[in-house]
Each structure stands twice: as C-alpha cells, then as structure tokens.
Scaffold this active site. Structure first.
Site, PDB file in Angstrom:
ATOM      1  N   ARG A 148       0.831  -1.194   0.000  1.00 50.75           N
ATOM      2  CA  ARG A 148       0.000   0.000   0.000  1.00 50.75           C
ATOM      3  C   ARG A 148       0.866   1.244   0.000  1.00 50.75           C
ATOM      4  O   ARG A 148       1.931   1.273   0.637  1.00 50.75           O
ATOM      5  CB  ARG A 148      -0.879   0.051   1.278  1.00 50.75           C
ATOM      6  CG  ARG A 148      -2.161  -0.731   1.159  1.00 50.75           C
ATOM      7  CD  ARG A 148      -3.080  -0.093   0.108  1.00 50.75           C
ATOM      8  NE  ARG A 148      -4.257  -0.884  -0.160  1.00 50.75           N
ATOM      9  CZ  ARG A 148      -4.343  -1.871  -1.071  1.00 50.75           C
ATOM     10  NH1 ARG A 148      -3.315  -2.197  -1.806  1.00 50.75           N
ATOM     11  NH2 ARG A 148      -5.468  -2.514  -1.260  1.00 50.75           N
ATOM     12  N   HIS A 204       0.166   0.215  -9.759  1.00 53.56           N
ATOM     13  CA  HIS A 204      -0.699  -0.636  -8.918  1.00 53.56           C
ATOM     14  C   HIS A 204      -1.168  -1.875  -9.698  1.00 53.56           C
ATOM     15  O   HIS A 204      -2.367  -2.105  -9.879  1.00 53.56           O
ATOM     16  CB  HIS A 204      -1.894   0.159  -8.379  1.00 53.56           C
ATOM     17  CG  HIS A 204      -2.504  -0.447  -7.146  1.00 53.56           C
ATOM     18  ND1 HIS A 204      -3.063   0.310  -6.138  1.00 53.56           N
ATOM     19  CD2 HIS A 204      -2.642  -1.739  -6.731  1.00 53.56           C
ATOM     20  CE1 HIS A 204      -3.532  -0.490  -5.183  1.00 53.56           C
ATOM     21  NE2 HIS A 204      -3.280  -1.740  -5.533  1.00 53.56           N
ATOM     22  N   GLU A 233      -3.075   7.925  -5.897  1.00 59.72           N
ATOM     23  CA  GLU A 233      -3.133   7.220  -7.191  1.00 59.72           C
ATOM     24  C   GLU A 233      -4.267   7.785  -8.029  1.00 59.72           C
ATOM     25  O   GLU A 233      -5.333   8.034  -7.475  1.00 59.72           O
ATOM     26  CB  GLU A 233      -3.339   5.710  -6.954  1.00 59.72           C
ATOM     27  CG  GLU A 233      -2.166   5.085  -6.204  1.00 59.72           C
ATOM     28  CD  GLU A 233      -2.328   3.581  -5.929  1.00 59.72           C
ATOM     29  OE1 GLU A 233      -3.292   2.978  -6.426  1.00 59.72           O
ATOM     30  OE2 GLU A 233      -1.472   3.028  -5.225  1.00 59.72           O
TER      31      GLU A 233
HETATM   32  C1  MLT Z   1      -5.732  -5.430  -3.443  1.00 57.87           C
HETATM   33  O1  MLT Z   1      -5.850  -4.883  -2.347  1.00 57.87           O
HETATM   34  O2  MLT Z   1      -6.251  -6.531  -3.637  1.00 57.87           O
HETATM   35  C2  MLT Z   1      -4.907  -4.755  -4.496  1.00 57.87           C
HETATM   36  O3  MLT Z   1      -5.012  -3.383  -4.376  1.00 57.87           O
HETATM   37  C3  MLT Z   1      -5.102  -5.257  -5.872  1.00 57.87           C
HETATM   38  C4  MLT Z   1      -6.108  -4.551  -6.754  1.00 57.87           C
HETATM   39  O4  MLT Z   1      -7.303  -4.549  -6.490  1.00 57.87           O
HETATM   40  O5  MLT Z   1      -5.692  -3.993  -7.761  1.00 57.87           O
END
Ligand code: MLT
Length: 318
Positions: free
Chosen positions: A235, A283, A264
């Site tokens: 994160r 991401h 983001e």
């Molecule tokens: C997640 O928390 O699962 C990640 O941020 C992956 C995403 O949803 O892109």
C-alpha cells in the site's frame, strides 16, 4: 419482482458480470472501466457496488448513495473505503480474500528481479536504439537475505516462491509465529528495524493501518545496507515517498520498486518520477487475467449470497 442494481466500478472481469446480468434478480452496470464521473451519476441507483482501488467511497460519496446496502472490494485491501461511515449508514462491506494473492506475490518477485537485473532500464535503452551492455550489470537473487515485512497470505506465498533461490528468509509480523509457517529456514525477527538492517532485499506485505502508516521513513531507510533494495507492492503511505527519494539520492540503498503510491494515479509532479534506480508500476499487483477471474467469481458469488440468500460472506468491519 424488484431487481438489485449493481454498479461495477474500476477494471474487472467483464464476462462474469455479464453472466450476473442474465439473472433476472439483478440489473448490472458492468462497464469494464466506469469513469468516476459515470459512477457519480449512477451511484444513486446502486444497491450493490463492486470496486477495486480507484474508487474511494468516503462519507460524502456514501451519503450520495441512498439505496446502497453492500460494497464488495474486489481484492484484498479495504483502506480506500470509509468503513466507519459504512457502519453508520448501514452499508455492509466485504472483500475477496486470497483471490488475487498469488498475482500480488508474483509481482513483488518480478519487481525484485527488475531492480536487481536493471531490466526496465535496459529495455528503455534498447528501444531508443542503444546497446549499453556494460551499463546494466546486475546482481543475483540467489543466496541473498530476504526480509519480508508482514507475513500473512501474500508474504507467505512470496516466501514459498522464493525458496528456489536458496535465500535466507527473515520475516517480521506482529501476529504470525514461526511455528505456524510450513517452511524450513525461515526466521522470525523481533522488529521491522531488524529486517531493515540485516536484509539485502526487503519486501513489504502489510495492510495500511495506524501501525504501518509512514512506517518506512528516512531513519529506517538509512539503516539499510547500501547495496540493499526495497520493494513495496502493498500500500502507498507505508513508505514515506519524499524520504525514499532522499535516501535513494544519498545512496542509503541501492534501488527500489514501488507498485503503490500515497495518491493514485501518481501526480505528474511526484518527486518519485525520473529517479533511475527506482522502478515504478501503476498498482499492478492484482492485475492479471487469472486474479481478476478469481476475484470476479468470488464477488459474483458474494453478491448472489447477499441479495438472493441473505448471507453476508467475508465481511470486513470498521
Ligand atoms: C488489493 O488490495 O487486492 C490490491 O489493491 C489489488 C487490486 O485490487 O488492484
């Protein structure tokens, strides 16, 4: 019979959600990428909402969704949802635990290799018509000490995949103990500080919470070995971005890779941009066809359970 209106935000497996719309109990708004403007327009109708990381329902957003009963975070982290406001407004929240974890672990591994072997830089150089073999001598992953901060599902999957490189693996986790880990030669250390001063490669796999926000600051980065590298695909806001830039410029560490950011999409003015020994990806941890299929499958199942059978699966509380 009244239908439940489901708004699918952010990029997701479209086919699964089209299948859901063939169920007469649902009306699905399944655009693969609803823009935030479209979402703002149609969220008033939504009974259920499926989101990834781009949509951030805060209190103001939620107050504008008078019919909303259920949000599914199609993925792991729910830090982009104001869960206290959801509780106040009677909106339930779930995630899809485990569904994209393999992709997240593989991406962390790919980022390590990219920094170690300078493949992103070499690729850019080749595409500009150059042949700069001497500039891109890298380092091996084999036999290195790898420090994993946060040893939940993703941290453990990463360790399992790294074992073939004969590493020494250290981990820090406030909850998980060595005896609950099914691998040999993995050692728990007492603190994050122990990881940062001993490891050659450090990978962060914690959630974002009050303990981890701004955890990786200049002091911690300065304690790293000067030839060590850092990967954060967990994160944004766990690593203090200005401190990382300073530490990289001062040679406190050899290189880093970030998949997640304090804000983001990354601002065009971010100090992270243009730093040679810093690899950036937008991401992408959970962004594979396989992960999005599994995440979508779980989300569709959970929507059915909630709206048709009255069951709340994988609830995440405030
Ligand atoms: C997640 O928390 O699962 C990640 O941020 C992956 C995403 O949803 O892109």
């Amino acid at each position: 019979m009244s239908k439940s209106f489901i708004l699918v935000c952010d990029g997701m497996d479209k086919k699964l959600f089209s299948e859901l719309s063939s169920n007469p109990k649902f009306e699905v708004y399944p655009e693969a990428k609803n823009s935030q403007e479209t979402i703002a327009e149609i969220r008033k109708k939504a009974h259920g909402m499926v989101i990834r990381s781009a949509t951030c329902p805060d209190k103001e957003f939620l107050q504008d969704c008078p019919n909303l009963k259920y949000i599914i975070r199609a993925g792991e982290g729910t830090d982009n949802i104001d869960k206290a406001a959801c509780a106040e407004l009677g909106i339930k929240v779930s995630n899809t635990p485990g569904a994209n974890n393999n992709s997240a672990a593989e991406h962390a591994l790919a980022l390590m290799m990219t920094v170690l072997r300078k493949t992103a830089l070499a690729n850019t150089s080749m595409h500009s018509g150059k042949w700069e073999k001497a500039s891109f001598t890298g380092n091996e992953l084999t036999n290195k000490t790898i420090g994993i901060v946060g040893f939940g599902r993703i941290g453990q999957l990463l360790a399992k995949r790294l074992i073939g490189f004969d590493p020494k693996i250290l981990f820090f986790d406030p909850i998980i103990d060595t005896h609950s880990v099914p691998y040999d030669n993995i050692q728990k250390v007492h603190s994050v500080e122990d990881i940062f001063k001993s490891a050659d490669i450090i990978s962060i796999h914690t959630p974002l919470n009050n303990h981890t926000r701004n955890m990786v600051n200049y002091q911690l980065l300065s304690s790293m070995k000067s030839n060590a590298i850092l990967v954060n695909a967990a994160r944004g806001n766990i690593v203090v971005e200005e401190d990382l830039v300073k530490a990289l410029k001062e040679g406190k560490l050899k290189g880093a890779a970030l998949d997640v950011f304090s804000s983001e999409p990354l601002a065009e003015t971010s100090p992270l941009l243009g730093i040679e020994n810093l690899v950036l990806t937008p991401h992408l941890g959970g962004s594979t066809d396989e992960a999005q299929f599994r995440v979508g499958e779980m989300a569709v199942h959970q929507l059915n359970e909630f709206f048709v059978n009255g069951n709340l699966l994988n609830e995440v509380k405030a």
